[in-house]
Write a protein that holds these residues in place. Sequence first.
Motif, PDB file in Angstrom:
ATOM      1  N   PRO A 154      36.422  47.668  42.063  1.00 52.20           N
ATOM      2  CA  PRO A 154      36.234  48.479  43.260  1.00 52.20           C
ATOM      3  C   PRO A 154      36.353  49.986  43.002  1.00 52.20           C
ATOM      4  N   ASN A 155      37.101  50.383  41.985  1.00 52.90           N
ATOM      5  CA  ASN A 155      37.275  51.819  41.722  1.00 52.90           C
ATOM      6  C   ASN A 155      36.020  52.465  41.151  1.00 52.90           C
ATOM      7  N   THR A 156      35.389  51.765  40.213  1.00 53.67           N
ATOM      8  CA  THR A 156      34.265  52.392  39.500  1.00 53.67           C
ATOM      9  C   THR A 156      32.920  51.783  39.899  1.00 53.67           C
ATOM     10  N   ASN A 157      32.972  50.660  40.646  1.00 50.78           N
ATOM     11  CA  ASN A 157      31.761  49.947  41.035  1.00 50.78           C
ATOM     12  C   ASN A 157      31.014  49.323  39.839  1.00 50.78           C
ATOM     13  N   LYS A 158      31.687  49.249  38.706  1.00 50.13           N
ATOM     14  CA  LYS A 158      31.059  48.648  37.526  1.00 50.13           C
ATOM     15  C   LYS A 158      31.261  47.139  37.545  1.00 50.13           C
ATOM     16  N   LYS A 159      30.269  46.448  36.988  1.00 51.95           N
ATOM     17  CA  LYS A 159      30.395  44.995  36.879  1.00 51.95           C
ATOM     18  C   LYS A 159      30.900  44.644  35.482  1.00 51.95           C
ATOM     19  N   PHE A 160      31.873  43.754  35.439  1.00 50.47           N
ATOM     20  CA  PHE A 160      32.461  43.323  34.162  1.00 50.47           C
ATOM     21  C   PHE A 160      32.146  41.857  33.921  1.00 50.47           C
ATOM     22  N   ILE A 161      31.875  41.534  32.659  1.00 52.48           N
ATOM     23  CA  ILE A 161      31.627  40.140  32.265  1.00 52.48           C
ATOM     24  C   ILE A 161      32.472  39.869  31.021  1.00 52.48           C
ATOM     25  N   VAL A 162      33.359  38.883  31.095  1.00 48.74           N
ATOM     26  CA  VAL A 162      34.183  38.578  29.915  1.00 48.74           C
ATOM     27  C   VAL A 162      34.169  37.086  29.620  1.00 48.74           C
ATOM     28  N   ALA A 163      34.325  36.761  28.339  1.00 42.32           N
ATOM     29  CA  ALA A 163      34.366  35.363  27.907  1.00 42.32           C
ATOM     30  C   ALA A 163      35.177  35.269  26.626  1.00 42.32           C
ATOM     31  N   ARG A 164      35.458  34.038  26.218  1.00 42.49           N
ATOM     32  CA  ARG A 164      36.166  33.820  24.966  1.00 42.49           C
ATOM     33  C   ARG A 164      35.209  33.235  23.944  1.00 42.49           C
ATOM     34  N   LYS A 165      35.242  33.817  22.748  1.00 43.34           N
ATOM     35  CA  LYS A 165      34.430  33.247  21.676  1.00 43.34           C
ATOM     36  C   LYS A 165      35.272  33.244  20.409  1.00 43.34           C
ATOM     37  N   ASP A 166      35.349  32.103  19.750  1.00 44.87           N
ATOM     38  CA  ASP A 166      36.160  31.948  18.531  1.00 44.87           C
ATOM     39  C   ASP A 166      37.562  32.550  18.716  1.00 44.87           C
ATOM     40  N   HIS A 167      38.206  32.195  19.792  1.00 41.23           N
ATOM     41  CA  HIS A 167      39.577  32.635  20.101  1.00 41.23           C
ATOM     42  C   HIS A 167      39.703  34.146  20.296  1.00 41.23           C
ATOM     43  N   LYS A 168      38.602  34.811  20.543  1.00 39.82           N
ATOM     44  CA  LYS A 168      38.666  36.251  20.817  1.00 39.82           C
ATOM     45  C   LYS A 168      37.983  36.543  22.150  1.00 39.82           C
ATOM     46  N   TRP A 169      38.424  37.614  22.802  1.00 42.90           N
ATOM     47  CA  TRP A 169      37.768  38.030  24.038  1.00 42.90           C
ATOM     48  C   TRP A 169      36.530  38.838  23.707  1.00 42.90           C
ATOM     49  N   ILE A 170      35.451  38.587  24.438  1.00 39.47           N
ATOM     50  CA  ILE A 170      34.268  39.429  24.322  1.00 39.47           C
ATOM     51  C   ILE A 170      33.913  39.899  25.735  1.00 39.47           C
ATOM     52  N   GLY A 171      33.364  41.085  25.829  1.00 45.67           N
ATOM     53  CA  GLY A 171      33.106  41.576  27.177  1.00 45.67           C
ATOM     54  C   GLY A 171      32.018  42.628  27.253  1.00 45.67           C
ATOM     55  N   LEU A 172      31.496  42.773  28.456  1.00 50.81           N
ATOM     56  CA  LEU A 172      30.460  43.767  28.738  1.00 50.81           C
ATOM     57  C   LEU A 172      30.812  44.439  30.048  1.00 50.81           C
ATOM     58  N   HIS A 173      30.372  45.675  30.197  1.00 58.30           N
ATOM     59  CA  HIS A 173      30.413  46.230  31.543  1.00 58.30           C
ATOM     60  C   HIS A 173      29.181  47.082  31.758  1.00 58.30           C
ATOM     61  N   GLY A 174      28.822  47.196  33.009  1.00 56.13           N
ATOM     62  CA  GLY A 174      27.614  47.950  33.302  1.00 56.13           C
ATOM     63  C   GLY A 174      27.373  48.056  34.790  1.00 56.13           C
ATOM     64  N   SER A 175      26.178  48.529  35.131  1.00 56.45           N
ATOM     65  CA  SER A 175      25.855  48.660  36.550  1.00 56.45           C
ATOM     66  C   SER A 175      25.139  47.390  37.007  1.00 56.45           C
ATOM     67  N   PHE A 176      25.216  47.145  38.306  1.00 55.37           N
ATOM     68  CA  PHE A 176      24.517  45.978  38.839  1.00 55.37           C
ATOM     69  C   PHE A 176      23.786  46.381  40.106  1.00 55.37           C
TER      70      PHE A 176
END
Length: 211
Positions: free
Chosen positions: A123-145
Amino acid sequence: MEPFIRADQYHFIRKQVQKLVNAHATANDKDVQNTVKSLVEESVLKIFPSISNEQEQLLLPITSVDDKEKAESFLHRLHPYVQSFPYSEQGIKKLFPKEKKLKVPSIDEINLKEISYLSWVDPNTNKKFIVARKDHKWIGLHGSFTPSNQKGICALCKSHEEVGMFQSKEKGKVQGTFIKRGNYICKDSERCNQNVTSIDKLYEFMERLKG
Ligand SMILES: [Zn+2]
């Protein structure tokens, strides 16, 4: 027996169960029904390459599903063996060190057994975040939607749904430049998660946008 079914595999099985129910409702021909049965059995076993006897015994009764009721009770029996999304607020926050005030959805807002990835709009930045786990590590993206107000194919779950343009911005090789990468994805990430039947497709999507 420990939970061994990932959310994407569970949704895959749910779709196979639906195929069986449909085959029984529409095809009177026994041969057709048996063909569907063996295809379903084959495709379910295929997504569990190293399956134990016990796990196989849990999954194989799928072929006896022929109506909605049996479908529900079969899926109900699987549910205790579905793995929960390995939520960790700290782990997720660490992925985005520059977002000082990032608000991650709280654990009670999420159905952990239903999701392969977590997505939310900050809500602060209006950015969309996408996170998942791969091989026991966190992976993530953020961007506009940007919602497109029409249906299209989601690049993440490959289904025909209400979509919008997700655009990530990564730093380019030359200082001060950015590379924008975008794709249409589902507006409703809960619904999208229901359609994610292969985690590899999800990883492909995330890697493609990361560059
Ligand atoms: Zn989707």
